[in-house]
Design a protein around this motif. Structure first.
Motif, PDB file in Angstrom:
ATOM      1  N   GLU A   2      -7.254  28.393 -16.972  1.00 58.35           N
ATOM      2  CA  GLU A   2      -7.611  29.457 -17.901  1.00 58.35           C
ATOM      3  C   GLU A   2      -8.941  29.149 -18.579  1.00 58.35           C
ATOM      4  O   GLU A   2      -9.787  30.042 -18.744  1.00 58.35           O
ATOM      5  CB  GLU A   2      -6.506  29.633 -18.942  1.00 58.35           C
ATOM      6  CG  GLU A   2      -6.785  30.770 -19.913  1.00 58.35           C
ATOM      7  CD  GLU A   2      -5.680  30.962 -20.937  1.00 58.35           C
ATOM      8  OE1 GLU A   2      -5.660  32.006 -21.597  1.00 58.35           O
ATOM      9  OE2 GLU A   2      -4.843  30.042 -21.081  1.00 58.35           O
ATOM     10  N   ILE A   3      -9.153  27.895 -18.949  1.00 54.32           N
ATOM     11  CA  ILE A   3     -10.404  27.512 -19.593  1.00 54.32           C
ATOM     12  C   ILE A   3     -11.567  27.654 -18.611  1.00 54.32           C
ATOM     13  O   ILE A   3     -12.636  28.166 -18.964  1.00 54.32           O
ATOM     14  CB  ILE A   3     -10.304  26.073 -20.145  1.00 54.32           C
ATOM     15  CG1 ILE A   3      -9.386  26.053 -21.375  1.00 54.32           C
ATOM     16  CG2 ILE A   3     -11.682  25.533 -20.502  1.00 54.32           C
ATOM     17  CD1 ILE A   3      -9.175  24.675 -21.972  1.00 54.32           C
ATOM     18  N   ALA A   6     -12.337  31.377 -18.134  1.00 55.10           N
ATOM     19  CA  ALA A   6     -12.955  31.953 -19.328  1.00 55.10           C
ATOM     20  C   ALA A   6     -14.410  31.523 -19.447  1.00 55.10           C
ATOM     21  O   ALA A   6     -15.297  32.325 -19.766  1.00 55.10           O
ATOM     22  CB  ALA A   6     -12.172  31.541 -20.569  1.00 55.10           C
ATOM     23  N   LEU A  20     -10.466  31.447 -26.687  1.00 53.55           N
ATOM     24  CA  LEU A  20      -9.179  30.835 -26.357  1.00 53.55           C
ATOM     25  C   LEU A  20      -8.519  30.146 -27.539  1.00 53.55           C
ATOM     26  O   LEU A  20      -7.432  29.575 -27.404  1.00 53.55           O
ATOM     27  CB  LEU A  20      -9.360  29.829 -25.214  1.00 53.55           C
ATOM     28  CG  LEU A  20      -9.891  30.404 -23.887  1.00 53.55           C
ATOM     29  CD1 LEU A  20     -10.060  29.293 -22.865  1.00 53.55           C
ATOM     30  CD2 LEU A  20      -8.962  31.488 -23.367  1.00 53.55           C
TER      31      LEU A  20
END
Length: 282
Positions: A2-3, A6, A20
């Protein structure tokens, strides 16, 4: 991941951390761990910019769609557990459709007060855009709908069609028109309703419209003549298949129940359309 995804979108460590709700150090550490794991750099970093390397772009393209499906699956599971509580954003692009949504909103509030229906007007020329961008969860649009990523519900409105003609047109005072009457006429292509009616009023051509238009869009430069040869204009609910949830299903069920109580799709807000099918005054 996810990081990584993003950061691949933001290309800015601070904005990624803010998005986040993590620290910038956490973002940096995570990317470094991934680069050690893969044995190559995923981002090019300078004091002024962050950019994906060729390997980083390939990784983003490979895992991005799969990660989105995982997120949507989690969202559906969460919605299923939550039930119908929460907001439901419903789009519409016509006055009669808006009236229907308001009626369903009131009916749904009685049985499911925790479901909050919020109305949004969507452009007639792009009814699916707000669905695909997730601006709305569901929209009342004109049928038929043949979009592979969208699910269509039952017909909620069936409206007789009328022919919009200039007020001084040879057909303006007819009780009705048929296919043969359109021979030699310039039938305008579909566009935004306001643009189309403006062109009709200016004498550029004629255009078939749902009878609701004659009630909600009256103007001195246009006459609306019943056009019984044309199939009815049908409208119903449509939503993204991947975003199906309990609130959408509750709204569609409430809308279908309301339509049944009014006598079917052709009778929804019948009073709103009764004046529209009367012959033009002679």
């Amino acid at each position: 991941m996810e990081i990584f995804l993003a950061l691949a979108e933001e290309l800015h460590f601070a904005r990624t951390a803010e998005r986040l709700l993590v620290s910038q150090a956490r973002v940096s550490q995570t990317i470094k761990k991934l680069e050690r794991r893969f044995g190559t750099a995923l981002f090019e970093r300078t004091s002024r910019r962050v950019a994906l390397t060729p390997v980083g772009r390939r990784l983003r393209d490979d895992i991005g769609p799969a990660f989105l499906r995982i997120q949507e699956g989690i969202a559906r599971a969460t919605e299923a557990g939550r039930g119908v509580a929460g907001p439901l954003h419903v789009g519409f692009s016509g006055a009669l459709q808006g009236d229907l949504v308001l009626s369903v909103q009131a009916a749904l509030r009685t049985g499911n007060p925790e479901c909050e229906v919020r109305l949004h007007e969507v452009p007639e020329g792009d009814p699916y855009g707000p669905l695909r961008s997730a601006e709305v969860d569901l929209a009342i649009v004109r049928f038929p709908v043949s979009e592979p990523d969208l699910t269509a519900g039952p017909v909620l409105i069936s409206d007789a069609v009328m022919l919009a003609v200039p007020a001084r047109h040879r057909l303006a005072r007819r009780d009705a028109v048929g296919e043969g009457d359109l021979a030699g006429e310039s039938v305008l292509p579909a566009g935004s309703l306001q643009e189309t009616l403006a062109r009709v009023g200016a004498g550029h051509g004629v255009h078939p419209v749902p009878s609701q238009t004659a009630v909600y869009q009256t103007r001195p430069t246009i006459a609306f003549v019943p056009y019984p040869d044309a199939p009815p204009a049908e409208f119903g609910a449509v939503w993204r298949t991947a975003a199906d949830n309990a609130r959408i299903r509750a709204f569609v069920a409430a809308a279908a129940a309301l339509v049944r109580t009014e006598g079917g799709p052709a009778q929804v807000c019948g009073a709103c359309r009764a004046d529209a099918i009367r012959p033009a005054p002679r």
